[in-house]
Enzyme design. Structure first.
Site, mmCIF file in Angstrom:
data_model
loop_
_atom_site.group_PDB
_atom_site.id
_atom_site.type_symbol
_atom_site.label_atom_id
_atom_site.label_comp_id
_atom_site.label_asym_id
_atom_site.label_seq_id
_atom_site.Cartn_x
_atom_site.Cartn_y
_atom_site.Cartn_z
ATOM 1 N N ARG A 72 -18.906 100.823 -7.769
ATOM 2 C CA ARG A 72 -20.320 101.354 -7.489
ATOM 3 C C ARG A 72 -20.358 102.707 -7.885
ATOM 4 O O ARG A 72 -19.222 103.379 -7.722
ATOM 5 C CB ARG A 72 -20.762 101.299 -6.007
ATOM 6 C CG ARG A 72 -21.058 99.746 -5.576
ATOM 7 C CD ARG A 72 -21.007 99.552 -4.231
ATOM 8 N NE ARG A 72 -21.438 98.374 -3.663
ATOM 9 C CZ ARG A 72 -20.482 97.497 -3.266
ATOM 10 N NH1 ARG A 72 -18.964 98.061 -3.055
ATOM 11 N NH2 ARG A 72 -20.201 96.233 -2.746
ATOM 12 N N LYS A 126 -19.682 99.837 0.263
ATOM 13 C CA LYS A 126 -21.056 99.279 0.965
ATOM 14 C C LYS A 126 -20.881 98.133 1.756
ATOM 15 O O LYS A 126 -21.514 97.684 2.871
ATOM 16 C CB LYS A 126 -21.898 99.141 -0.434
ATOM 17 C CG LYS A 126 -23.192 98.232 0.059
ATOM 18 C CD LYS A 126 -23.988 98.180 -1.230
ATOM 19 C CE LYS A 126 -25.493 97.635 -0.941
ATOM 20 N NZ LYS A 126 -26.195 97.307 -2.073
ATOM 21 N N HIS A 134 -24.920 101.233 -11.968
ATOM 22 C CA HIS A 134 -24.736 99.904 -11.677
ATOM 23 C C HIS A 134 -24.421 99.221 -12.841
ATOM 24 O O HIS A 134 -23.828 97.943 -12.774
ATOM 25 C CB HIS A 134 -25.592 99.166 -10.789
ATOM 26 C CG HIS A 134 -25.396 97.905 -10.275
ATOM 27 N ND1 HIS A 134 -24.645 97.670 -9.276
ATOM 28 C CD2 HIS A 134 -25.976 96.848 -10.332
ATOM 29 C CE1 HIS A 134 -24.289 96.350 -8.790
ATOM 30 N NE2 HIS A 134 -25.384 95.977 -9.770
ATOM 31 N N ARG A 191 -20.795 98.333 -13.099
ATOM 32 C CA ARG A 191 -20.245 97.095 -12.100
ATOM 33 C C ARG A 191 -20.798 95.580 -12.588
ATOM 34 O O ARG A 191 -20.071 94.829 -12.889
ATOM 35 C CB ARG A 191 -20.733 97.377 -10.742
ATOM 36 C CG ARG A 191 -20.510 96.562 -9.874
ATOM 37 C CD ARG A 191 -20.674 97.140 -8.440
ATOM 38 N NE ARG A 191 -20.648 96.026 -7.241
ATOM 39 C CZ ARG A 191 -19.646 95.511 -6.620
ATOM 40 N NH1 ARG A 191 -18.518 96.416 -7.035
ATOM 41 N NH2 ARG A 191 -19.668 94.646 -5.706
ATOM 42 N N HIS A 209 -17.294 91.001 -3.219
ATOM 43 C CA HIS A 209 -18.239 90.571 -2.636
ATOM 44 C C HIS A 209 -17.926 89.697 -1.338
ATOM 45 O O HIS A 209 -16.786 88.855 -1.676
ATOM 46 C CB HIS A 209 -18.964 89.532 -3.389
ATOM 47 C CG HIS A 209 -19.893 90.290 -4.369
ATOM 48 N ND1 HIS A 209 -20.171 89.958 -5.614
ATOM 49 C CD2 HIS A 209 -20.519 91.645 -4.451
ATOM 50 C CE1 HIS A 209 -20.872 90.787 -6.458
ATOM 51 N NE2 HIS A 209 -21.269 91.863 -5.791
ATOM 52 N N TYR A 233 -24.281 87.104 -11.058
ATOM 53 C CA TYR A 233 -23.709 87.413 -12.298
ATOM 54 C C TYR A 233 -23.146 86.470 -13.359
ATOM 55 O O TYR A 233 -23.245 86.589 -14.385
ATOM 56 C CB TYR A 233 -22.565 88.607 -11.829
ATOM 57 C CG TYR A 233 -22.815 89.904 -11.111
ATOM 58 C CD1 TYR A 233 -23.632 90.779 -11.680
ATOM 59 C CD2 TYR A 233 -22.924 89.896 -9.951
ATOM 60 C CE1 TYR A 233 -24.169 91.917 -11.133
ATOM 61 C CE2 TYR A 233 -23.200 91.131 -9.164
ATOM 62 C CZ TYR A 233 -23.827 91.980 -9.525
ATOM 63 O OH TYR A 233 -24.376 93.190 -8.841
#
Length: 335
Positions: free
Chosen positions: A158, A191, A283, A286, A309, A318
């Site tokens: 990120r 995050k 972003h 990523r 994730h 994605y």
């Protein structure tokens, strides 16, 4: 936004009550706390202008606030403001009743009438990344930008994580370790890791010298003579390197500026190049790694691990984007 915590507060326990409030304040990320505080202030100002109490607020006042801003604020912003108002009331010991059918139906109607799909920035795919970094000059800023883009892409970072990297280990900071097989990015917090357990991300050597993140990172450190502190720093027009880290917004600008330069090199007009660059952001590095890897049939679990994730369904978005034309039925229909 401060979170109130009720604890017995005899003299001997007061210090613990104060500490509890401090820990409660840290239960959300700093950006979320700032956003919630801003949301609560906006609601309080709106109520004050109409002679309505904001704490405690009536459900009718909250609903009126949402209706009043339905055409001027995005639904996602309204949703966050509603969450902030609810949290403020709960922290202060007030029960804000928003579960009535009238409230729920009106709120659902606002979302249906004004909701829009999130505008996502375009992923910087590998083929586009190659063209972009090829335009970077062999100067100090050029070497920094090349290293920043390639490390950010390969580690699927990120933009705040990328901006916060340091050259050597320091407690509480993210840093980059150089190993014989490549780089290891050590993240102290992210995050999806608000408890600060940390993560390690491997960045192997690239197969092409021009786009190898490991060689580019080492070339930047050598050129800048960096041995500690922030890995990526501002450089002024005289070539002087700053002591602080670049900001996360600077990461986005570097990506956009490099994409724009590549577009100009490909023959786009200045206006067309600016418009194309605006479709990218921090972003994009990523998402570009994830989408490019999926297009090249990388295993889903490996992509999920690199992106860190918690849930695979987040990663699968994605993968779907990267495999839109892989074994596509329309392509097998004989058209």
């Amino acid at each position: 936004m401060s979170t109130e915590v009720s604890l017995p507060a005899p003299t001997g326990l007061q210090a613990f009550a104060d500490q509890a409030r401090q820990y409660a304040d840290q239960s959300r990320a700093a950006n979320t706390r700032r956003a919630y505080a801003s949301d609560v202030r906006a609601f309080a100002n709106w109520c004050a202008a109409r002679g309505e109490p904001s704490l405690p607020a009536s459900p009718a006042a909250v609903l009126a606030y949402l209706i009043d801003h339905a055409t001027t604020l995005k639904v996602v912003t309204l949703q966050r403001r509603l969450a902030a108002i609810r949290e403020q009331h709960a922290a202060a010991g007030f029960d804000l009743e928003t579960s009535s059918s009238a409230f729920r139906d009106t709120w659902r109607g606002i979302k249906r009438a004004h909701g829009q799909p999130a505008v996502k920035k375009r992923p910087l795919m590998t083929v586009d990344l190659r063209r972009a970094v090829a335009t970077l000059p062999d100067t100090l800023p050029g070497r920094r930008d090349r290293a920043l883009i390639l490390v950010g892409f390969a580690a699927a970072l990120r933009r705040s994580e990328l901006a916060g990297l340091e050259v050597t280990r320091r407690d509480g900071a993210a840093w980059v370790e150089e190993r014989p097989d490549g780089l290891v990015v050590h993240l102290a917090r992210s995050k999806t890791d608000q408890s600060g357990e940390g993560a390690e991300i491997g960045v192997p050597y690239g197969s092409n010298m021009e786009t190898c993140p490991v060689r580019s990172y080492r070339a930047w450190l050598n050129a800048a003579h960096l041995t500690e502190g922030p890995a990526f720093r501002p450089i002024d027009r005289h070539g002087h390197i700053g002591t602080e880290a670049v900001t996360d917004r600077a990461v986005a600008r570097i990506v956009q500026r490099t994409v724009e330069a590549a577009a100009l090199a490909d023959g786009y007009s200045p206006e067309e190049a600016r418009q194309l660059a605006a479709a990218y952001a921090g972003h994009s590095l990523r998402s570009g790694l994830a989408t490019s890897a999926a297009a090249n049939d990388a295993p889903g679990h490996a992509i999920q691990r690199q992106l860190r994730h918690k849930r695979f369904d987040t990663t699968s978005g994605y993968i779907r984007s990267g495999q839109l034309f892989k074994q596509n039925p329309a392509g097998m229909a004989g058209l």
